[in-house]
Design an enzyme around this catalytic site. Structure first.
Site, mmCIF file in Angstrom:
data_model
loop_
_atom_site.group_PDB
_atom_site.id
_atom_site.type_symbol
_atom_site.label_atom_id
_atom_site.label_comp_id
_atom_site.label_asym_id
_atom_site.label_seq_id
_atom_site.Cartn_x
_atom_site.Cartn_y
_atom_site.Cartn_z
ATOM 1 N N ASP A 467 0.838 -1.201 0.000
ATOM 2 C CA ASP A 467 0.000 0.000 0.000
ATOM 3 C C ASP A 467 0.874 1.254 0.000
ATOM 4 O O ASP A 467 2.070 1.200 0.333
ATOM 5 C CB ASP A 467 -0.908 -0.027 1.244
ATOM 6 C CG ASP A 467 -2.204 0.732 1.041
ATOM 7 O OD1 ASP A 467 -2.285 1.552 0.112
ATOM 8 O OD2 ASP A 467 -3.143 0.500 1.827
ATOM 9 N N ASP A 537 -10.858 2.083 -3.048
ATOM 10 C CA ASP A 537 -11.409 1.733 -1.738
ATOM 11 C C ASP A 537 -12.926 1.672 -1.777
ATOM 12 O O ASP A 537 -13.558 1.225 -0.823
ATOM 13 C CB ASP A 537 -10.966 2.759 -0.684
ATOM 14 C CG ASP A 537 -9.539 2.494 -0.226
ATOM 15 O OD1 ASP A 537 -9.010 1.404 -0.523
ATOM 16 O OD2 ASP A 537 -8.956 3.378 0.431
HETATM 17 C C1 GLA Z 1 -5.753 1.931 2.148
HETATM 18 C C2 GLA Z 1 -6.148 0.761 1.273
HETATM 19 C C3 GLA Z 1 -7.206 -0.066 1.970
HETATM 20 C C4 GLA Z 1 -6.672 -0.547 3.300
HETATM 21 C C5 GLA Z 1 -6.218 0.638 4.132
HETATM 22 C C6 GLA Z 1 -5.509 0.188 5.385
HETATM 23 O O1 GLA Z 1 -6.800 2.839 2.278
HETATM 24 O O2 GLA Z 1 -6.600 1.213 0.039
HETATM 25 O O3 GLA Z 1 -7.578 -1.163 1.157
HETATM 26 O O4 GLA Z 1 -5.609 -1.437 3.088
HETATM 27 O O5 GLA Z 1 -5.327 1.476 3.431
HETATM 28 O O6 GLA Z 1 -5.070 1.240 6.157
#
Ligand code: GLA
Length: 721
Positions: A467, A537
């Protein structure tokens, strides 16, 4: 196929359906003369007859230049700009030599479409008398309509020079009406297509965030006004790059110039005598059969020539995973995770991914990034203990990390405060309460690599989600002198590539999924390392229609991280039918992200047919050709698309909420594409099977579900009889 006509000084590159042509003029300038339908093998000269007032002697700023530079009376946007030691910013680039080579060129330290013995490369060397040498690299593959471009810039002078601009490619179009399509958005609404006619002047999309960002994707299409999904001309362009970028279309009396590459903001790269700089690769597809064919060509090229093996092969199964994020967020202990894993096993899921929150002291987003050691309070037996228990339940194990991030409240920051990007004597900006590590420094990359190796060697981790949750800010490196700070953004990206290279070489079977606060770094640079990227997300089925449709303009479905999640959706509050959520997940990599421990046995049993369907047809979904049938625009809340195998023997068809499109008492129909019209297919919707000719399916179409109530969704499988 690449040909050089020495008498006429014409270079012609041809793919199965397209040709790209350049010519050196009498003064040695390299002119762009054609990019469009394939030319006959005789490679006719496509230089346009010029009107008298465009005589280059009088009007050099009207010439279609292949790699323009300033200081030559070409006043449009330029591809390269050297600043020589005497302060001049000019380069008069003239042809010096060329070579045609078997195979695909490579670029040091940069991801690019891959080596292939059947590809062919062309290198044209241009030279400016003050010392800048430009090697323009081109490649074609025999099996798709992709043309890649790059450039290597070398200082052949005796004093240092500074590169102020170093674009990947420039493409000049003669005057004609053109429209620009880009995919743009926000967090939770990435890559929605926007299309508008070009107006006079420059139109630019780009990013100075250090990553491409949620706002714009490093890709664009120019097309004629009449171009649709199935007809008309389209020129698609994308960058194989994951940092700051600029993509400009400039229209003027000379026509339209398309320029793409590293954003010039805060870019200044010093080349000592003899040193070279490789620009990121750009890739182009031309289609005269509309946007659909352009997308299919990009998809084929990305699957065959960019993605990493074994994942590039559609026959390689991708695990059906469950991700813990929307089920648990930061609140869990080992028992809770194991309950989720057991429920996932009952639904026949393959792999359990532990998302954020697993490392020491990480109970919200304010701490611990950089300390990649399991939190004993949550995981008393560490990662090896949890992994073993998950494996004993019958699932593989995967993990989330954010390697480029550092929390101010972390042991790593307390030990190495200078490892964060920060401007001396200014307050460092925290976004999501975190800083960014200075990946332009090799020792920082080495430090994180050591931690990642310790994690990956501690137990059998089959999947890693990488990430990156914020834009860069305070871009200044403690390791570089003042005069070299303009190199930090790009060196940062090279550091990210270096760590992903080490990861994928040391753990070749690890399934890597990139992510950046959802889909803020969805580009071919990342896809070179990770065959899938978390799309957004936002897991709401309706929102995903636009996001995944837009993403699919360039990138194939097998790269789109897509999960079935709960309702009301955590992002939008929408309630959509399970079938719609399943269809959107099946468009992509097909995973789950919800609290399955709240599901009854009956509900869990209801998931397994979809998982079985994915296992049966996954190779078709990953490797087939995409046909977009109904676009999810504002006037039509539904979407429909299909995937057809290359041999047209089988297909999968998806319609999500499309009944809204045809309400009015009659049964709307979905007219299919891409099938063989002279054969018959069995059409199965899971309950009923009928036989229908390809001709009828592509003329009358399939009946869509009824007109009223919640917009229904439908999935069909077609097989040639
Ligand atoms: C980001 C990612 C999510 C999740 C969060 C965790 O927003 O896109 O899928 O992994 O971080 O903090």
């Amino acid at each position: 196929m690449i040909r050089y006509d020495a008498a006429a000084k014409i270079f012609t590159l041809s793919t199965p359906h397209t040709s790209y042509q350049m010519k050196t003029d009498a003064d040695g300038r390299l002119l762009h003369t054609w990019y469009g339908r394939r030319l006959p093998d005789s490679c006719p000269d496509m230089a346009e007859p010029r009107a008298p007032h465009t005589d280059p002697g009088c009007w050099p700023d009207l010439l279609p230049l292949e790699y323009p530079a300033p200081g030559t009376a070409d006043n449009r946007c330029c591809a390269v700009c050297p600043e020589y030691a005497d302060g001049t910013e000019a380069a008069d680039l003239r042809y010096a030599s060329h070579k045609i080579l078997p195979g695909k060129y490579s670029l040091p330290g940069l991801p690019a479409f891959r080596q292939d013995a059947n590809a062919e490369s062309l290198c044209i060397t241009l030279w400016d008398a003050a010392g800048l040498q430009v090697e323009l690299w081109y490649a074609v593959y025999p099996d798709c309509d992709l043309i890649t471009r790059a450039a290597v810039l070398t200082n052949t002078g005796s004093a240092p020079l500074i590169l102020r601009r170093a674009a990947s490619a420039c493409l000049d179009f003669s005057p004609r009406p053109l429209e620009l399509i880009t995919t743009d958005g926000v967090w939770a609404g990435e890559r929605t297509p926007h299309r508008a006619p070009l107006r006079p002047g420059e139109q630019t999309i780009g990013s100075v965030r250090g990553i491409p960002g949620h706002a714009h994707n490093p890709a664009a299409i120019l097309c004629t006004p009449d171009t649709t999904e199935t007809q008309g001309e389209a020129w698609g362009a994308l960058l194989v790059y994951s940092g700051n970028f600029a993509l400009t279309a400039e229209s003027c009396e000379a026509g339209t110039r398309l320029l793409l590459g590293i954003h010039p903001y805060h870019f200044a790269w010093t080349l000592a005598p003899g040193q070279s700089f490789a620009v990121p690769e750009a890739a182009f597809v031309y289609s005269r059969q509309g946007l659909g064919e352009m997308s299919r060509q990009f998809h084929t090229a990305i699957r065959r020539h960019l993605l990493r093996r074994p994942w590039a092969d559609p026959q390689t199964p991708r695990p059906v995973l469950i991700n813990s994020w929307e089920a648990c967020y930061f609140t869990f202990d080992e028992q809770r995770l194991l309950q989720l894993a057991r429920a996932a096993k009952q639904a026949d899921i393959d792999l359990f991914v532990l998302d954020d929150g697993w490392f020491q002291g990480r109970n919200d987003d304010g701490t611990s990034l950089g300390d990649w050691v399991a939190d004993p309070a949550k995981l008393p037996d560490g990662l090896p203990g949890l992994c073993k228990k998950v494996n004993d339940i019958g699932l593989d194990f995967g993990l989330w990390v954010e390697p480029e991030a550092i929390s101010p409240d972390s042991d790593l920051y307390r030990t190495h405060p200078d490892w964060a990007l920060k401007i001396p004597h200014r307050e460092t900006v925290a976004i999501r309460r975190q800083y960014t590590l200075d990946f332009s420094r090799p020792e920082v990359v080495d430090g994180i690599w050591a931690q990642l190796q310790a994690v990956l060697n501690s137990c059998p981790i089959r999947y890693l989600k990488w990430d990156m949750n914020r834009s860069l800010a305070n871009v200044y490196s403690a390791a570089l002198p003042a005069a070299r700070q303009g190199e930090v953004y790009h060196r940062y990206v090279l550091g990210v590539y270096e760590l992903q290279r080490r990861l994928t070489e040391a753990y070749p079977d690890l399934l890597l999924e990139n992510c950046a606060g959802g889909g803020a770094r969805y580009d071919c640079g990342m896809l070179y390392f990770s065959p899938q990227i978390w799309c957004s997300d936002n897991t709401d089925a309706r929102a995903r229609m636009s996001i995944q449709y837009g993403t699919g303009l360039f990138y194939p479905g097998c790269t789109m991280g897509a999960h079935f999640s709960t309702v009301p959706n955590h992002c939008t509050g929408h309630i959509s039918a399970p079938q719609a959520r399943m269809a959107m997940a099946l468009f992509g990599t097909f995973g789950f992200e919800l609290d399955l421990t709240a599901y009854t046995q009956k509900e869990l049993d209801g998931l397994t047919p979809f998982i079985a369907w994915y296992r049966a047809h996954g190779a078709l979904l990953r490797g087939g050709d995409l046909y977009r049938l109904v676009n999810p625009d504002a006037a039509n809340l539904g979407a429909a698309w299909m995937t057809v195998s290359h041999d047209k023997v089988e297909a999968a068809v998806f319609a999500v909420g499309t009944a809204l499109a045809g309400s009015g008492g009659h049964c709307p129909r979905l007219v299919l594409q891409g099938l063989n019209e002279s054969v018959a297919y069995t059409v199965t919707d899971g309950e009923n099977t009928e036989t229908c000719s390809g001709f009828v399916l592509q003329t009358l179409g399939l009946p869509l579900p009824g007109d009223y109530g919640e917009a229904p969704s439908k999935i069909w499988y077609l097989k040639q009889v």
